[in-house]
Scaffold this active site. Structure first.
Site, mmCIF file in Angstrom:
data_model
loop_
_atom_site.group_PDB
_atom_site.id
_atom_site.type_symbol
_atom_site.label_atom_id
_atom_site.label_comp_id
_atom_site.label_asym_id
_atom_site.label_seq_id
_atom_site.Cartn_x
_atom_site.Cartn_y
_atom_site.Cartn_z
ATOM 1 N N LYS A 107 0.858 -1.188 0.000
ATOM 2 C CA LYS A 107 0.000 0.000 0.000
ATOM 3 C C LYS A 107 0.890 1.232 0.000
ATOM 4 C CE LYS A 107 -4.509 0.596 0.208
ATOM 5 N NZ LYS A 107 -5.491 -0.430 -0.183
ATOM 6 N N GLY A 221 -18.266 7.031 -2.505
ATOM 7 C CA GLY A 221 -17.122 7.021 -3.427
ATOM 8 C C GLY A 221 -17.290 5.894 -4.427
HETATM 9 N N1 GLU Z 1 -7.148 -0.069 -3.538
HETATM 10 C C1 GLU Z 1 -7.911 -1.251 -3.815
HETATM 11 C C2 GLU Z 1 -7.981 -2.140 -2.594
HETATM 12 O O1 GLU Z 1 -7.854 -1.706 -1.474
HETATM 13 C C3 GLU Z 1 -7.413 -1.961 -5.046
HETATM 14 C C4 GLU Z 1 -5.997 -2.407 -4.984
HETATM 15 C C5 GLU Z 1 -5.462 -2.894 -6.300
HETATM 16 O O2 GLU Z 1 -6.180 -2.950 -7.278
HETATM 17 O O3 GLU Z 1 -4.260 -3.226 -6.312
HETATM 18 O O4 GLU Z 1 -8.285 -3.293 -2.700
#
Ligand code: GLU
Length: 428
Positions: A107, A221
């Site tokens: 992340k 969102g």
């Molecule tokens: N941000 C999204 C999540 O928390 C997608 C992450 C991604 O596609 O790598 O799952």
């Protein structure tokens, strides 16, 4: 967001420790998996539109790459903290494992508020983020994606900077790209739709007709918008949704008992998912305090905003009519609230299972980019539905067989898969 009384990373570790204990995991594997493999903190200096300079703080955390390259979004948020990013990276590891895709967990984030930044300034932050971390990310190392307040446009700027640095076209470096620029059809829908695929299966399993159910959503969102869209397409009635109001610096709940239509509501919503209160009243909505999304008399609650929303203070307010919680957000429910939810006998579809549709579609996006051949929307959605349905039933079967809470069942599946990869690689 982390605060004095709430630390998402501690919460993620607490969840992990409890299940590691249940699984009888050895100490070295526990030590290895309860902390991120790597974390990067860096400055991103930007020249602002008025000619002044500002320094933004950026992060990337790679929790695990045991099952494949680290994978996960980048958030732009004024209250971003490293502990939030660490928790989210860890949850990504469990998410990619529960849907069994060959990726790990990561992340990223930048402490900034896109509300107060021009597009040029946001572009500069995107490019600056990539410049700081380019050596440590990439299609074979760590693949970013959109998350809170980042979009396909941000992803494309980041890709462009990465390709400028490396000198190669590498569409697999990042996912959530715009359609026609390496993006996958149905990626915008994927997280919200994925959550509703799991809900559909849960309702089927319990013999409940989705057309006779009602739901309340927190947040408006990307996740919530498409979750409402598919839920109502299936015949469910969404009666309430809360949304943030930047001017008031608080959220409001919009309720219309006759039902909400996603497209109609989108017509009075800005690009940050903020609903116009005056126009909502004209459309027949009641405008209630933000926290009221949780005490509605509905069958289903969908927290799809931020973490720590269903906690020891708010969980007791959940109406006795609620039978299902589908976590569209990451980490919306604290362990204290989980205890209350268990007592209320509510069927929980936990975050890293319910919202895994986004990253599953990101994986499809990478596959399509690698083939340089793009699927139809139907093909993407069918594959997504299959993955989500399979993961839901594997979790539900385990929960029933072992008589454990759904969150714990999902954790048992994911932790076992990641622990096995770590062992087989000979790491611990
Ligand atoms: N941000 C999204 C999540 O928390 C997608 C992450 C991604 O596609 O790598 O799952």
């Amino acid at each position: 967001m982390a605060s004095e009384s709430f630390n998402p990373f501690k919460m993620a570790q607490q969840q992990f420790d409890a299940v590691a204990e249940k699984l009888g995991l050895d100490q070295a594997t526990r030590d290895f998996l309860r902390t991120p493999c790597r974390e990067y903190h860096f400055n991103i200096p930007i020249r602002m539109d008025d000619g002044s300079y500002k320094v933004y703080r950026g992060f990337r955390v790679q929790h695990s790459d045991a099952r494949g390259p680290a994978k996960g979004g980048i958030r732009f948020h004024p209250q971003e903290t490293i502990d939030t990013v660490k928790a989210l990276a860890m949850w990504m590891t469990w998410k990619t494992a529960v849907v069994d895709i060959p990726l790990g967990g990561g992340k990223g984030g930048v402490i900034c508020d896109p509300h107060n930044l021009s597009m040029r300034e946001q572009e500069a932050i995107c490019r600056g983020w990539v410049r700081q971390i380019a050596r440590n990310v990439g299609p074979l190392q760590d693949v970013p994606a959109p998350d809170v307040m980042t979009t396909g446009q941000h992803m494309l700027w980041m890709l462009d900077e990465y390709e400028t640095i490396t000198g190669f076209k590498s569409p697999g470096f990042i996912t959530g790209k715009p359609i026609g620029m390496g993006g996958s059809l149905a990626r915008p829908e994927a997280t919200g739709y994925g959550a509703i695929f799991t809900l559909r299966e849960a309702l089927k399993e319990k013999g409940i007709d989705i057309g006779k159910t009602t739901a309340s959503f927190q947040g408006f969102g990307n996740v919530s918008q498409f979750a409402i869209d598919l839920y109502t397409q299936y015949g469910g009635k969404a009666i309430a949704v809360s949304s943030w109001d930047q001017k008031e610096q608080k959220s409001f709940t919009f309720r219309r008992k006759s039902g909400i239509d996603m497209k109609e509501l989108l017509g009075i919503t800005n690009r940050f998912g903020e609903i116009d209160r005056i126009k909502a009243v004209e459309l027949g909505f009641e405008v209630l305090p933000g926290e009221d999304w949780i005490d509605q008399e509905v069958d289903i609650l969908v927290p799809a905003a931020l973490e720590n929303q269903v906690n020891a203070q708010t969980a007791p307010q959940i109406h006795s009519s609620v039978k299902f919680i589908v976590e569209g957000a990451n980490g919306p429910t604290t362990p204290e609230a989980d205890e209350i939810i268990k007592k209320k006998n509510i069927w929980m579809i936990p975050d890293f299972l319910a919202n895994a549709g986004g990253v599953t579609c990101s994986y499809f996006e990478q596959v399509q980019c690698n083939m340089n051949f793009f699927w139809t929307k139907e093909e993407v959605l069918t594959r997504l539905d299959n993955k989500m349905t399979e993961a839901y039933h594997a979790t539900s079967e385990l929960a029933q067989k072992r008589n454990v809470y759904m969150r714990d069942a999902a954790y048992m599946i994911s932790i076992s898969r990641v622990a096995e990869a770590v062992k087989m690689r000979g790491w611990v």
